[in-house]
Design an enzyme around this catalytic site. Structure first.
Site: not given
Length: 699
Positions: A463, A659, A662
């Site tokens: 990532t 975040g 996802e």
């Protein structure tokens, strides 16, 4: 120290490990080759339930190069591990197909594999049950779903509200099991030296692996070093400790040699977790203006007989839309199957597919634009908890996405647009993912030569964690990210949580920012040359992360899809896919876009190609490799765009970030499914949408 303008926040800094990866100099767990290294090959059970009655190893040991064969009869004894799936080769029980029942150790991978083929294993079979149904007699209501969420939540009177609603939707959605299949298989290289165990493990968190190994082997954690320097993908399957590290350490202990083990891809589906299949009934009630009066989302899923894992698929419905009456619940049955586990965006990916498909069905029943329906049901506070949102950018994402996509130019009628043999449709879906953060520690050091070093046991699973952490530190230090060295991926570094739940950057970054800011203050107060040992600071975010926020903190997004369905073959192509996200401050535009895009690609697979059933006779997953388990390729992803809105949320962390790993997947499958319905007029409620399932509606 340099004094260049910091490249933060949002600068598209190139990932600093990129060249190492493309040139092959990045070393992964299976790339380690210590002197005298042996190789291990696992032998999986070929029955779904029962026990091993005999293992004849004579022929295997006769294979040239084979060193040893471990079974439950001679493998080193473990203490009770922190996860039951790690109790490998400890007894003769077979709780599911594919569990390791033997380990062949040889001086080459080829010899180990050949030896494994020469083992003769006898079983006593028990009746097995591997089939999930909505009326299974073994279904029960657990106390909690994954993540510690209550299994059931009720508000108001759902049944009465549904009965009184002039417009209703009652639909059941089904999903097969989904498998992670990271590019790098699960692997470990273990070495014992003078009572100290070193394991290079393909994991999403070295500290977690060290803790598991310490408990299993009865060791002080200080006698174990775990290194996860480069990891070739995880998607949740490497978020908990997996058997490869335990097996490699057992084999190394038994033989006195270093041992390397990599699970063959054909075995991954049954030993490293998977997204559990779900059967989800969604009932929505609304008035004639499209305002929701009732939301009911009830999930049936499976776990194993080894341990309980309950996919929290109904939880997103507690967040998304305003309704005075709500019921969200989970029921689960323990089957003779491998234990399901985390897969990217667990709960949200499964649950939002069903909820957002049902919202599309409600929009159709109302004759209302699907974007407008979602906007009309925006809640003032989080519906389930009543807490105010720290920020909620869903409406902005929907509006911005609709403008970018040209949504309002579409013909809303289903099956109204055709280009030759292709039926064209568009669909939309919302997305959400919680803001998660965990305690982390980090250190910062300034040397007399001007170099700056940040150390934190973060894990980069592809990532770009190294790059973003350097940007965070550089911002606090007032320097350029190129001047900051980052040390990650080893338990020799300050402890940090795993990379999972889209929480890595928020957790590690908070500690890095704190350590770097403290170092900057000390450097500013220092006069003269630095001492020979330099100046160092450490940071621990225990106090900050222990405080419960009074706010409901979530990232949001909107997905728009255009699909083309071949009226003759049933083939579905995604022509366009657009995502717009509200995820706090974006710390690196380049790596963020990569994350969002990767999530959307995974959503394409979830919608169209991925899915794996279990053979009811043999109890094994039917897809054993990437030839039979189809993940999207470049030809499946022609036009993907990821955008984000500017969001200034002061209730998160020092970086203001949420975040992003996802949320890209969460609404994609529903948007594609809704587009297929718009293209064909047929509503299919089971993924994946393969040609054979579509053809009956096209003939």
């Amino acid at each position: 120290m340099t004094t260049q303008a910091p490249q933060f926040p949002g600068a598209p800094v190139v990932r600093r490990e990129a060249r190492d990866k493309v040139t092959g100099s990045a070393r992964y767990a299976a790339d380690r080759a210590p002197a005298g290294c042996l190789y291990a090959w696992t032998v999986p059970a070929t029955i779904a339930a029962g026990r091993v009655t005999a293992v004849r190893a004579v022929d295997a040991l006769a294979v040239p190069g084979v060193h040893s064969v471990l079974t439950h009869d001679n493998a080193p004894r473990l203490q009770e591990p922190d996860d039951p799936i790690l109790a490998v080769l400890q007894d003769d029980r077979v709780p599911h197909h594919g569990i390791p029942v033997a380990l062949v150790i040889a001086d080459s991978p080829e010899a180990a594999r050949t030896g494994a083929g020469e083992l003769h294993i006898e079983y006593e079979r028990d009746p097995h049950d591997v089939t999930l149904t909505e009326d299974h007699p073994g279904l029960y209501t657990p106390e909690e779903a994954n993540g510690g969420f209550p299994a059931v939540r009720d508000r108001g009177d759902v049944e009465r509200a549904l009965a009184d609603s002039p417009v209703q939707v009652d639909a059941t959605y089904r999903m097969d099991a989904l498998h992670n299949h990271p590019m790098e298989p699960h692997a470990a290289t273990a070495v014992w030296a003078e009572g100290h165990l070193t394991v290079h493990d393909s994991s999403q968190g070295a500290d977690k692996v060290r803790g598991s190994l310490a408990q299993a082997f009865g060791l002080d954690p200080e006698r174990i070093t775990v290194v996860s320097e480069h990891v070739g993908g995880g998607f949740g399957s490497k978020g908990t400790t997996r058997p490869q590290g335990v097996l490699a350490a057992m084999a190394a202990q038994y033989t006195g040699h270093p041992v390397k083990l990599a699970f063959p891809r054909a075995q991954l589906a049954e030993v490293v977790g998977y997204r559990a299949p779900t059967i989800q009934r969604v009932r929505l009630g609304a008035d004639l203006d499209g305002l929701l009066t009732a939301v009911s989302h009830e999930v049936v899923t499976q776990t194993s007989t080894v341990k309980e894992f309950v996919e929290q698929a109904a939880v997103p419905a507690r967040v998304m839309y305003a309704s005075p009456n709500s019921r969200t619940g989970h029921r689960v049955v323990a089957l003779d199957v491998p234990t399901p586990s985390w897969m990217r965006a667990p709960g949200e990916a499964s649950g939002m597919y069903a909820l957002e498909s049902a919202m599309d069905e409600l929009a159709s029943a109302l004759g209302l634009d699907p974007v407008e329906l979602r906007l009309r049901n925006e809640p003032a506070t989080e519906p389930d908890s009543g807490r105010p949102f720290s920020s909620r950018g869903l409406a902005a994402c929907l509006r911005d996405g609709a403008a970018r996509f040209g949504w309002h130019d579409r013909d809303p009628r289903p099956a109204a647009r055709q280009e030759g043999r292709w039926l064209i449709g568009t669909g939309v879906a919302s997305a959400t993912y919680p803001v998660l953060v965990s305690r982390s520690t980090a250190s910062a050091h300034a040397a007399p030569d001007g170099s700056l070093t940040i150390r934190v046991n973060a894990t980069d699973i592809g990532t770009g964690a190294r790059t973003v952490l350097a940007q965070i530190a550089a911002d606090a230090l007032g320097t350029d990210p190129a001047a900051v060295h980052i040390g990650i991926g080893s338990t020799e570094l300050p402890t940090a949580p795993l990379a999972g739940g889209s929480s890595g950057t928020a957790s590690w970054g908070w500690a890095v920012h704190k350590a770097a800011a403290d170092l900057a203050a000390r450097l500013a107060a220092h006069s003269g040359p630095l001492p020979a040992e330099g100046i160092a600071t450490t940071a621990d975010t225990e106090q900050e992360t222990a405080e419960e926020s009074p706010y409901a903190r979530h990232a949001f997004g909107a997905h728009f899809a255009e699909t083309a369905v071949d009226a003759v073959t049933g083939e579905v192509r995604v022509r366009r896919l657009l995502g717009v996200y509200a995820a706090g401050r974006i710390l690196n535009a380049r790596t963020a876009r990569s994350q969002f895009t990767g999530g959307m690609v995974m959503g394409i697979g979830m919608a169209l190609t991925e899915g794996c059933g279990i053979d009811p006779v043999f109890g094994d997953f039917t897809a054993k490799d990437l030839a039979s388990y189809h993940v999207p390729v470049c030809a499946d992803t022609a036009d993907i765009q990821a955008h984000w809105i500017e969001e200034d949320d002061r209730h998160l962390n020092p970086m203001g970030s949420k975040g992003i790993g996802e949320i890209g997947i969460v609404g994609t499958a529903a948007a594609i499914g809704n587009a297929v319905r718009h293209a064909t007029g047929a509503r299919l409620r089971e993924l994946p949408l393969t040609p054979d399932t579509l053809l009956p509606y096209l003939l």
